[in-house]
Write an enzyme that holds these catalytic residues in place. Structure first.
Site, PDB file in Angstrom:
ATOM      1  N   HIS A   1       1.068  -1.557  -0.086  1.00  0.00           N
ATOM      2  CA  HIS A   1      -0.026   0.028   0.379  1.00  0.00           C
ATOM      3  C   HIS A   1       0.595   1.517  -0.163  1.00  0.00           C
ATOM      4  CE1 HIS A   1      -3.452  -2.533   1.205  1.00  0.00           C
ATOM      5  NE2 HIS A   1      -3.226  -2.896   2.136  1.00  0.00           N
TER       6      HIS A   1
HETATM    7  O1  RIB Z   1      -5.103   0.189   4.426  1.00  0.00           O
HETATM    8  C1  RIB Z   1      -4.054   0.336   4.390  1.00  0.00           C
HETATM    9  C2  RIB Z   1      -3.209   1.233   5.340  1.00  0.00           C
HETATM   10  O2  RIB Z   1      -2.871   1.308   6.725  1.00  0.00           O
HETATM   11  C3  RIB Z   1      -1.235   1.281   5.660  1.00  0.00           C
HETATM   12  O3  RIB Z   1      -0.989   2.787   5.463  1.00  0.00           O
HETATM   13  C4  RIB Z   1      -1.198   0.821   6.358  1.00  0.00           C
HETATM   14  O4  RIB Z   1       0.453   0.412   6.827  1.00  0.00           O
HETATM   15  C5  RIB Z   1      -1.941   0.544   7.702  1.00  0.00           C
HETATM   16  O5  RIB Z   1      -1.774   1.946   8.049  1.00  0.00           O
END
Ligand code: RIB
Ligand code: CA
Length: 325
Positions: A247
């Protein structure tokens, strides 16, 4: 020979596994100057996320980067959970990275560090926001003229047409602090949202881990080890096979330009701040889809709806660029 100016980047994060990937990816980017890190609760406590950021930065010799501890709770209400089930009890996949880092967080608060860096790099500072948006919301409240000092904000968070991951409607960074997210997205600065619609489709597999293992560098070895925990968290529950998203690293790729979105209109985004089943949803006005996703006049946020799927290879290349195989 004059060297091209580096882009000053502040990372606001809840250093967890994919936040670590983003920090290492940016550290490997010659045209980025990582000027600071601020941490927020989310994957772990803000203080643990600060220690984790220092642990990761020490891997690549970047103990010079100031790391400031930020908010331990959202604007409204209390912390409802910490994502240790996804990132491990230490926040870095319990991958054995040494806990005894030499560097310590700075005395400044997250807001004070944002104030200082946005003054030192006025007009040029770019912010990568890859955790709950509480620190940035506090900074907007506390620092007059902040939106004029900051070039833009790239946010990993939300879901446009895709389902959430913390609830059917909401993605984790947003639902941790919906009011904070609404404040940041609606502020008068340029924002780009990198939602689950694209981050869940840029997938790391064991082939990528094999390439990391072959590299021999400490950062590649760490990411491979930590991603094992991520595979366990995402593999069965989300994808049905050993794999994980990256992500925050993808959001960093959007910031650097390594990721050129296929579709990314400027549209209106509203965060659901009610207490119903939709709390934390990012309601994205994608109704221009029927005319080629044209921008909405006066839209408050660019939303990356489609990328080409090739980023995991770009990430592995960045993480293995420092040493020969
Ligand atoms: O949903 C994914 C996000 O939430 C990413 O930034 C992960 O590191 C958590 O912070
Ligand atoms: Ca994160």
């Amino acid at each position: 020979m004059t060297h091209p100016r580096k882009t000053p980047v502040l990372v606001d994060c809840d250093t967890g596994i994919d936040d670590a990937m983003a920090l290492l990816y940016l550290s490997a980017h010659d045209d980025v100057e990582l000027v600071g890190v601020t941490t927020v609760f989310g994957n772990n406590t803000a203080r643990q996320c600060a220690v984790n950021s220092l642990r990761v930065l020490e891997l690549v010799g970047r103990t010079d980067v100031p790391v400031a501890v930020g908010a331990e709770r959202p604007l409204v209400g209390e912390v409802t959970y910490l994502a240790t089930h996804v990132h491990g009890s230490d926040g870095l996949g319990d991958a054995g990275l040494p806990l005894d880092v030499t560097a310590r967080p700075v005395e400044e608060t997250a807001v004070e560090l944002i104030d200082r860096l946005s003054t030192e790099h006025a007009g040029e500072l770019r912010i990568l926001a890859i955790g709950p948006l509480t620190n940035l919301a506090h900074a907007l409240e506390a620092i007059y003229g902040l939106t004029d000092r900051v070039h833009d904000v790239v946010i990993m968070g939300g879901a446009a047409d895709a389902p959430g991951n913390q609830s059917p409607a909401a993605e984790a960074n947003i639902i941790h602090d919906p009011e904070g997210a609404q404040t940041v997205i609606s502020a008068a600065w340029e924002t780009t949202l990198v939602p689950l619609d694209v981050t869940m489709r840029e997938v790391l597999t064991d082939d990528h881990r094999t390439a990391l293992d072959a590299d021999g560098s400490p950062e590649a070895a760490f990411v491979s080890a930590a991603t094992e925990f991520y595979f366990a968290a995402y593999g069965t529950e989300s994808y049905g096979h050993r794999s994980s998203p990256c992500h925050d690293a993808l959001a960093a790729g959007v910031l650097t330009g390594d990721v050129v979105p296929v579709t990314a209109p400027v549209i209106d985004v509203v965060v659901d701040c009610t207490d119903g089943p939709g709390r934390g949803a990012t309601i994205c006005d994608t109704r221009t889809r029927y005319r080629g996703f044209t921008d909405i006049t006066g839209g408050n946020c660019r939303v990356v709806l489609e990328t080409d799927g090739g980023f995991p290879e770009v990430l592995v290349a960045a993480l293995t660029a420092g040493t020969p195989a």
